[in-house]
Design a protein around this motif. Structure first.
Motif, PDB file in Angstrom:
ATOM      1  N   LEU A   1      -0.122  -0.092   8.891  1.00 43.60           N
ATOM      2  CA  LEU A   1       1.194  -0.600   8.516  1.00 43.60           C
ATOM      3  C   LEU A   1       2.230   0.522   8.532  1.00 43.60           C
ATOM      4  N   VAL A   2       1.819   1.693   8.062  1.00 43.00           N
ATOM      5  CA  VAL A   2       2.711   2.856   8.080  1.00 43.00           C
ATOM      6  C   VAL A   2       3.120   3.176   9.514  1.00 43.00           C
ATOM      7  N   ARG A   3       2.141   3.208  10.417  1.00 43.24           N
ATOM      8  CA  ARG A   3       2.445   3.519  11.811  1.00 43.24           C
ATOM      9  C   ARG A   3       3.379   2.469  12.420  1.00 43.24           C
ATOM     10  N   ALA A   4       3.069   1.194  12.177  1.00 39.79           N
ATOM     11  CA  ALA A   4       3.891   0.125  12.742  1.00 39.79           C
ATOM     12  C   ALA A   4       5.330   0.214  12.227  1.00 39.79           C
ATOM     13  N   TYR A   5       5.483   0.512  10.951  1.00 41.60           N
ATOM     14  CA  TYR A   5       6.825   0.621  10.372  1.00 41.60           C
ATOM     15  C   TYR A   5       7.617   1.752  11.025  1.00 41.60           C
ATOM     16  N   HIS A   6       7.032   2.925  11.136  1.00 43.32           N
ATOM     17  CA  HIS A   6       7.757   4.066  11.705  1.00 43.32           C
ATOM     18  C   HIS A   6       8.015   3.884  13.198  1.00 43.32           C
ATOM     19  N   GLU A   7       7.083   3.234  13.896  1.00 42.75           N
ATOM     20  CA  GLU A   7       7.317   2.966  15.310  1.00 42.75           C
ATOM     21  C   GLU A   7       8.471   1.994  15.497  1.00 42.75           C
ATOM     22  N   SER A   8       8.615   1.054  14.569  1.00 41.58           N
ATOM     23  CA  SER A   8       9.732   0.106  14.665  1.00 41.58           C
ATOM     24  C   SER A   8      11.076   0.792  14.478  1.00 41.58           C
ATOM     25  N   LYS A   9      11.069   1.966  13.860  1.00 37.05           N
ATOM     26  CA  LYS A   9      12.295   2.739  13.643  1.00 37.05           C
ATOM     27  C   LYS A   9      12.447   3.865  14.663  1.00 37.05           C
ATOM     28  N   GLY A  10      11.520   3.901  15.632  1.00 37.77           N
ATOM     29  CA  GLY A  10      11.585   4.928  16.661  1.00 37.77           C
ATOM     30  C   GLY A  10      11.113   6.299  16.194  1.00 37.77           C
ATOM     31  N   GLU A  11      10.348   6.341  15.084  1.00 37.26           N
ATOM     32  CA  GLU A  11       9.910   7.624  14.532  1.00 37.26           C
ATOM     33  C   GLU A  11       8.383   7.767  14.524  1.00 37.26           C
ATOM     34  N   GLY A  12       7.708   6.965  15.344  1.00 38.60           N
ATOM     35  CA  GLY A  12       6.250   6.966  15.340  1.00 38.60           C
ATOM     36  C   GLY A  12       5.652   8.310  15.708  1.00 38.60           C
ATOM     37  N   GLU A  13       6.168   8.968  16.735  1.00 37.64           N
ATOM     38  CA  GLU A  13       5.623  10.258  17.164  1.00 37.64           C
ATOM     39  C   GLU A  13       6.033  11.380  16.220  1.00 37.64           C
ATOM     40  N   GLN A  14       7.236  11.291  15.699  1.00 39.87           N
ATOM     41  CA  GLN A  14       7.732  12.348  14.799  1.00 39.87           C
ATOM     42  C   GLN A  14       6.930  12.412  13.508  1.00 39.87           C
ATOM     43  N   ARG A  15       6.646  11.253  12.935  1.00 33.90           N
ATOM     44  CA  ARG A  15       5.998  11.211  11.623  1.00 33.90           C
ATOM     45  C   ARG A  15       4.478  11.114  11.823  1.00 33.90           C
ATOM     46  N   ASP A  16       3.846  12.262  11.869  1.00 36.89           N
ATOM     47  CA  ASP A  16       2.415  12.329  12.185  1.00 36.89           C
ATOM     48  C   ASP A  16       1.571  12.919  11.065  1.00 36.89           C
ATOM     49  N   GLU A  17       2.131  13.023   9.854  1.00 41.25           N
ATOM     50  CA  GLU A  17       1.411  13.623   8.738  1.00 41.25           C
ATOM     51  C   GLU A  17       1.306  12.647   7.569  1.00 41.25           C
ATOM     52  N   ILE A  18       0.139  12.620   6.963  1.00 42.76           N
ATOM     53  CA  ILE A  18      -0.055  11.851   5.738  1.00 42.76           C
ATOM     54  C   ILE A  18      -0.545  12.798   4.646  1.00 42.76           C
ATOM     55  N   ILE A  19       0.064  12.698   3.482  1.00 42.46           N
ATOM     56  CA  ILE A  19      -0.280  13.564   2.351  1.00 42.46           C
ATOM     57  C   ILE A  19      -1.173  12.792   1.386  1.00 42.46           C
ATOM     58  N   THR A  20      -2.210  13.438   0.933  1.00 43.86           N
ATOM     59  CA  THR A  20      -3.053  12.873  -0.122  1.00 43.86           C
ATOM     60  C   THR A  20      -3.419  13.999  -1.083  1.00 43.86           C
ATOM     61  N   THR A  21      -4.267  13.707  -2.056  1.00 48.75           N
ATOM     62  CA  THR A  21      -4.645  14.722  -3.036  1.00 48.75           C
ATOM     63  C   THR A  21      -6.153  14.917  -3.038  1.00 48.75           C
ATOM     64  N   MET A  22      -6.569  16.090  -3.494  1.00 47.34           N
ATOM     65  CA  MET A  22      -7.978  16.451  -3.444  1.00 47.34           C
ATOM     66  C   MET A  22      -8.854  15.487  -4.230  1.00 47.34           C
ATOM     67  N   PHE A  23      -8.360  14.972  -5.367  1.00 46.54           N
ATOM     68  CA  PHE A  23      -9.179  14.107  -6.196  1.00 46.54           C
ATOM     69  C   PHE A  23      -8.891  12.624  -5.980  1.00 46.54           C
ATOM     70  N   SER A  24      -8.074  12.285  -4.955  1.00 44.20           N
ATOM     71  CA  SER A  24      -8.043  10.896  -4.508  1.00 44.20           C
ATOM     72  C   SER A  24      -9.358  10.643  -3.778  1.00 44.20           C
ATOM     73  N   HIS A  25      -9.713   9.380  -3.609  1.00 40.71           N
ATOM     74  CA  HIS A  25     -10.972   9.099  -2.926  1.00 40.71           C
ATOM     75  C   HIS A  25     -10.938   9.687  -1.510  1.00 40.71           C
ATOM     76  N   PRO A  26     -12.043  10.279  -1.034  1.00 43.93           N
ATOM     77  CA  PRO A  26     -12.063  10.871   0.315  1.00 43.93           C
ATOM     78  C   PRO A  26     -11.656   9.910   1.430  1.00 43.93           C
ATOM     79  N   SER A  27     -11.835   8.607   1.216  1.00 45.04           N
ATOM     80  CA  SER A  27     -11.438   7.645   2.248  1.00 45.04           C
ATOM     81  C   SER A  27      -9.933   7.626   2.458  1.00 45.04           C
ATOM     82  N   ASP A  28      -9.157   8.040   1.462  1.00 41.69           N
ATOM     83  CA  ASP A  28      -7.704   8.086   1.646  1.00 41.69           C
ATOM     84  C   ASP A  28      -7.339   9.039   2.771  1.00 41.69           C
TER      85      ASP A  28
END
Length: 519
Positions: free
Chosen positions: A169-196
């Motif tokens: 959903l994140v990718r689809a949203y940014h691609e709809s705004k023309g920012e799909g290639e630019q926004r290529d990073e996702i931030i998470t935290t060490m103690f969030s579940h590893p699947s994040d």
């Protein structure tokens, strides 16, 4: 006969142990449990053999290599295996808490086994499945109220797939705004579940992981430095897997939104938050719940399950289809979703799981859900206090403050003083008919174990668990050999972990094992 009074709560336990082969080893050519009757001649004349109408690519060239075994042996085999199994209905289960292990009302299991549910087919005409569609639709409404989101899909088959759905959903949203290639990073935290991190990485994102500060909260300064015009999203669990709740979470989401990114809430385990806090008020754009955790619909052997994904209104156009809608007269599957990411699984979720979650919510009501959270937090903090009173035990971070629904403890002091590893401790606790969970990697907390009693565990059960814990700790200091050589009364054997990271040695099927054994 005079009754013997027990002076402590450590329960004597000896599990049944069978030298039981796997079912393929029990197989004997020609044995049958059921022999279905041949088709009547008149039917064959009309429709053929039954295979005639199947496309040739769908017809096996040879019979499947299934075990051949008579009914009585099948019955014995699985009954013996059941006697060698610990589970939430059999023992005090504190080790994995809501990871499908809290007690679930058996009436909900009865409902899910009704023929009206078990005989449903996903390709039935909608007019014949109005009842379950109504359940799905109303479950969506309840999830909206619980989270503050505007629309839910129950299509994802579990938490990891729900995270992948959020990343899609994140990718689809940014691609709809023309920012799909630019926004290529996702931030998470060490103690969030590893699947994040893992599920987002599958979508091709670069993962930035924020480590905890000295108090155990995600490091805000490090987070601030990580947010940029390349940030696609922030995916986080709160409380994290330590049980620590980040009270500044809204400052994190604000930074991401200011940079143009989205905020995704991992609420796989929301057991301590029901009726207390919602994703919307923390400014998240989407979230997911594991119905098989918080909402008491335990999955069996890894499935079936449901990761319910909810989004705010402006993201609804990207959701996987179909969604369940109601036009005032009938319930229907709505495939008309403008910019849908498409299906994330073949059909719309698991109806049995959704029915059980719906029943659980309906039976508790709003006040009951809030009561679940209060008792879960109370139980967890009672256990927390008692565990920390035991020699060799600690819990890094936020010293003196309460945790939410679980705690990641450490027995590093015990290990240093006795040589007992968490795996040794785990093997020994099986001897008392109990279980505890070490923790998933990475082992940032040294010698970790994670406990979560949930709302379904009584004080008496927790006291029994604590006494067994004390008993084993005393053994570790006075007779470590008995712990090192455990288990003694359980069927569990010691696992050699040296080959777990060598894919060439993995055997996921019996046939692959035979092939590798021959070599």
């Amino acid at each position: 006969m005079k009754k013997i009074k027990r002076d402590h709560k450590v329960r004597q336990f000896h599990q049944a142990k069978w030298d039981e082969p796997i079912i393929f080893e029990l197989s004997r050519p020609g044995q049958r449990g059921v022999v279905p009757p041949l088709s009547e001649c008149e039917i064959v004349e009309q429709v053929g053999s039954g295979l005639d109408r199947l496309p040739s690519k769908l017809v096996r060239k040879e019979e499947p290599k299934l075990p051949e075994i008579e009914q009585l042996k099948v019955l014995r085999h699985y009954l013996r295996l059941s006697q060698e199994t610990l589970g939430a209905d059999f023992n005090v289960e504190i080790g994995q808490g809501t990871c499908t292990m809290k007690y679930s009302p058996k009436i909900n299991e009865v409902l899910a086994k009704m023929p009206k549910i078990t005989e449903l087919h996903p390709l039935q005409d909608e007019s014949t499945v109005q009842g379950i569609l109504e359940v799905m639709y109303k479950l969506d409404l309840y999830m909206r109220e619980i989270s503050g989101m505007d629309r839910f899909t129950m299509q994802p088959s579990g938490g990891s797939q729900a995270i992948m759905t959020m990343a899609s959903l994140v990718r689809a949203y940014h691609e709809s705004k023309g920012e799909g290639e630019q926004r290529d990073e996702i931030i998470t935290t060490m103690f969030s579940h590893p699947s994040d991190a893992a599920a987002a990485a599958i979508k091709g994102y670069k993962i930035i992981t924020i480590y905890p500060d000295k108090e155990g909260y995600p490091d805000f300064e490090a987070f601030k430095a990580a947010v940029s015009e390349r940030t696609a999203a922030f995916i986080v669990a709160n409380p994290e897997d330590t049980g620590v709740y980040n009270k500044r979470v809204q400052e994190f989401t604000k930074l991401v939104h200011e940079a143009g990114g989205l905020c995704c809430y991992d609420q796989a385990n929301a057991n301590g938050l029901l009726g207390v806090t919602r994703a919307k008020e923390a400014d998240f754009d989407m979230c997911f719940f594991n119905l098989h955790k918080t909402f008491s619909t335990p999955h069996g052997c890894g499935g079936p399950a449901t990761g319910a994904v909810g989004v705010l209104k402006y993201l609804e156009e990207f959701m996987p289809g179909p969604l369940v809608d109601f036009d005032g007269e009938k319930y229907f599957l709505n495939y008309d979703i403008k910019n849908s990411i498409g299906k994330v699984r073949s059909f719309y979720g698991v109806p049995q799981v959704m029915l059980k979650a719906y029943s659980w919510i309906m039976s508790l009501g709003a006040e009951g859900l809030y009561e679940v959270a209060k008792i879960a937090v109370l139980n967890n903090n009672y256990l927390y206090k008692k565990i920390l009173e035991i020699k060799g035990m600690s819990a890094p971070y936020i010293e003196g403050k309460q945790r939410i629904e679980q705690v990641r403890y450490s027995m590093e002091e015990l290990r240093q003083e006795t040589g007992i590893e968490v795996e040794d401790f785990q093997n020994r606790i099986f001897d008392f008919g109990l279980h505890f969970w070490t923790s998933h990697h990475p082992y940032i907390v040294p010698s970790p174990f994670t406990l979560e009693p949930t709302e379904t565990t009584s004080k008496e059960d927790m006291d029994e668990y604590i006494e067994a814990f004390k008993h084993i700790v005393n053994e570790a200091y006075t007779n470590p050999k008995i712990v090192k050589t455990a288990p003694h009364n359980s069927v569990v054997h010691k696992i050699d972990c040296t080959d777990l990271d060598i894919p060439e040695k993995w055997c996921v099927t019996w046939r692959s094992y035979l092939k590798k054994a021959e070599n």
